[in-house]
Write an enzyme that holds these catalytic residues in place. Sequence first.
Site, short mmCIF file in Angstrom:
data_model
loop_
_atom_site.label_atom_id
_atom_site.label_comp_id
_atom_site.label_asym_id
_atom_site.label_seq_id
_atom_site.Cartn_x
_atom_site.Cartn_y
_atom_site.Cartn_z
N LYS A 20 0.83 -1.21 0.00
CA LYS A 20 0.00 0.00 0.00
C LYS A 20 0.87 1.26 0.00
O LYS A 20 0.62 2.17 -0.78
CB LYS A 20 -0.94 -0.02 1.22
CG LYS A 20 -1.87 1.18 1.28
CD LYS A 20 -3.09 0.90 2.11
CE LYS A 20 -2.85 1.02 3.60
NZ LYS A 20 -2.65 2.42 4.05
N SER A 21 1.87 1.32 0.86
CA SER A 21 2.70 2.53 0.92
C SER A 21 3.39 2.78 -0.42
O SER A 21 3.43 3.90 -0.92
CB SER A 21 3.78 2.37 2.00
OG SER A 21 3.21 2.35 3.27
N ARG A 25 2.94 5.91 -3.45
CA ARG A 25 4.10 6.64 -3.98
C ARG A 25 4.29 6.38 -5.47
O ARG A 25 4.83 7.22 -6.20
CB ARG A 25 5.35 6.24 -3.19
CG ARG A 25 5.33 6.82 -1.75
CD ARG A 25 6.10 5.99 -0.78
NE ARG A 25 6.21 6.56 0.56
CZ ARG A 25 5.31 6.43 1.53
NH1 ARG A 25 4.18 5.75 1.30
NH2 ARG A 25 5.49 6.96 2.71
N ASP A 315 1.98 -0.45 12.19
CA ASP A 315 0.68 -0.97 11.71
C ASP A 315 0.41 -2.40 12.15
O ASP A 315 -0.71 -2.90 11.99
CB ASP A 315 0.63 -0.92 10.17
CG ASP A 315 0.56 0.51 9.66
OD1 ASP A 315 0.17 1.41 10.44
OD2 ASP A 315 0.90 0.73 8.49
N LYS A 342 -4.16 6.47 14.69
CA LYS A 342 -4.25 5.79 13.39
C LYS A 342 -5.71 5.84 12.90
O LYS A 342 -6.47 6.68 13.33
CB LYS A 342 -3.73 4.36 13.53
CG LYS A 342 -2.23 4.31 13.78
CD LYS A 342 -1.48 4.86 12.59
CE LYS A 342 0.01 4.96 12.84
NZ LYS A 342 0.70 5.64 11.75
C1 S3P Z 1 2.59 5.06 6.05
C2 S3P Z 1 3.21 5.44 7.21
C3 S3P Z 1 2.75 5.06 8.55
C4 S3P Z 1 1.74 3.94 8.51
C5 S3P Z 1 0.73 4.10 7.41
C6 S3P Z 1 1.40 4.19 6.06
C7 S3P Z 1 3.14 5.52 4.77
O1 S3P Z 1 2.18 6.20 9.17
O2 S3P Z 1 1.08 3.83 9.76
O3 S3P Z 1 -0.17 3.01 7.40
O4 S3P Z 1 2.76 4.97 3.72
O5 S3P Z 1 3.97 6.43 4.79
P1 S3P Z 1 3.12 7.23 9.95
O6 S3P Z 1 4.30 7.45 9.12
O7 S3P Z 1 2.33 8.49 10.14
O8 S3P Z 1 3.44 6.54 11.25
#
Ligand code: S3P
Length: 432
Positions: A20-21, A25, A315, A342
Amino acid sequence: MISDIIKEGINGVPSIPGDKSISHRSIIIPSISNGICEVNNILKSDDVLHTLNAFKAMGVNIEDHKKKIIIRGRGLNSLKESNNAIYLGNSGTSARLLTGLLSSQKFKSVLTGDNSLSSRPMKRITDPLSEMNAKIYSTNGSLPITIESSKLKPAKINLTIPSAQIKSGLLLAALNIEGETHIIENKTTRDHTEIMLESFGANIEIQKLENRKIIKVFGQKELVPNNIDIPNDLSSSAFFIVSALINNNSNITLKNINNNPTRNGIILALKKMGAKIKLFNNRTNNDESICDIEVVSSNLNGCELGPEFADLMIDEYPILAVAASFADSPSVFRGLKELRVKESDRLNLILKNLQNCGVNCKSKNDDLFIYPSKNYQIKNNLIKTDFDHRIAMAFCVMGTKIGPLNIQDETSINTSFPTFKNELNNLGGKIS
Ligand code: S3P
């Protein structure tokens, strides 16, 4: 949705979706590059589709195939003003990253979200952006926010909250600022943005001293297009890993999983608990570490994790708490303050739902204590999720062991893993 007992274990090779991250991007960075990028294995979940639709609304041509998209980037400074407010649903990553990116564009933007996203803190990104001269107006520090066009200036920003979302939002803003911006990180957070920006030719320089990292961005250099193969998501894999660990007669293999060392705390934590997890076929693609993972049923022991783990696996605490409930000794997980902001107050929901399942647990000063037992008497089988996908999936896994549990608002699972239920059922789960 009801998640029920499995008698024969969890077995097979689940199909885990793209990370997902990295998917977010892989839309944002190609859209502001100077050419055509092919992105394979993109996650088509609600959160990522909100990012995709945002860029379509800002004039980016995105050809949509099944698991592939082709993006015709418009360059650093050529996004168009959206005709309407940009709705980001439940997606904190879209909100923080787009706030940064759009604060350095030449037009006004309005960002909105669902109830959960509209109650999450945005000052953590708007305050440091103000140091760069951004003009952002929020509603009591949350969405909806209005971002006015403003000429940003370089700054040296010391991050006080460990957050990849904040870091990434600032990096995206800095790309379009004339001059040298420094983002200083004092604790490790996921580094997918830096990795991808480097591969798109951004003019950035990284200095590391243990967990402290200084990222220098020399702005206004156009990005060169690149193709991306997105690896599969370790956070989504974690639900299958724990299902296999806690259910007898289980054996699963997960393929092509992202094993970025800034993200893999869940593997380290579970191994500390005695989990039989084997990582193999280690390789690299688009500068991201990838591996295959084999997991078999294991007798887990409890463990103590310090706050440094929270930075590497924030997470994964809901599903780790489920694993810890089936260990043969207590666990304590320290420094979980960020879990409270969250998609829900996750620390509170972990406690409340575990207690409803009969697990003895408590929190003190943002530390979570779990005292497992051999048998659980369910007190209330209605699992409250506050529309949080990771709470819903974690308690589906809990249900595979002690079920049946009734999971509220299960459609939140579409936020990150629309095929979760089918995949778990294919492997022996019984979710109706
Ligand atoms: C994410 C960063 C995390 C994570 C989120 C996805 C990202 O949050 O909890 O599910 O894709 O950069 P934080 O960086 O605010 O902790």
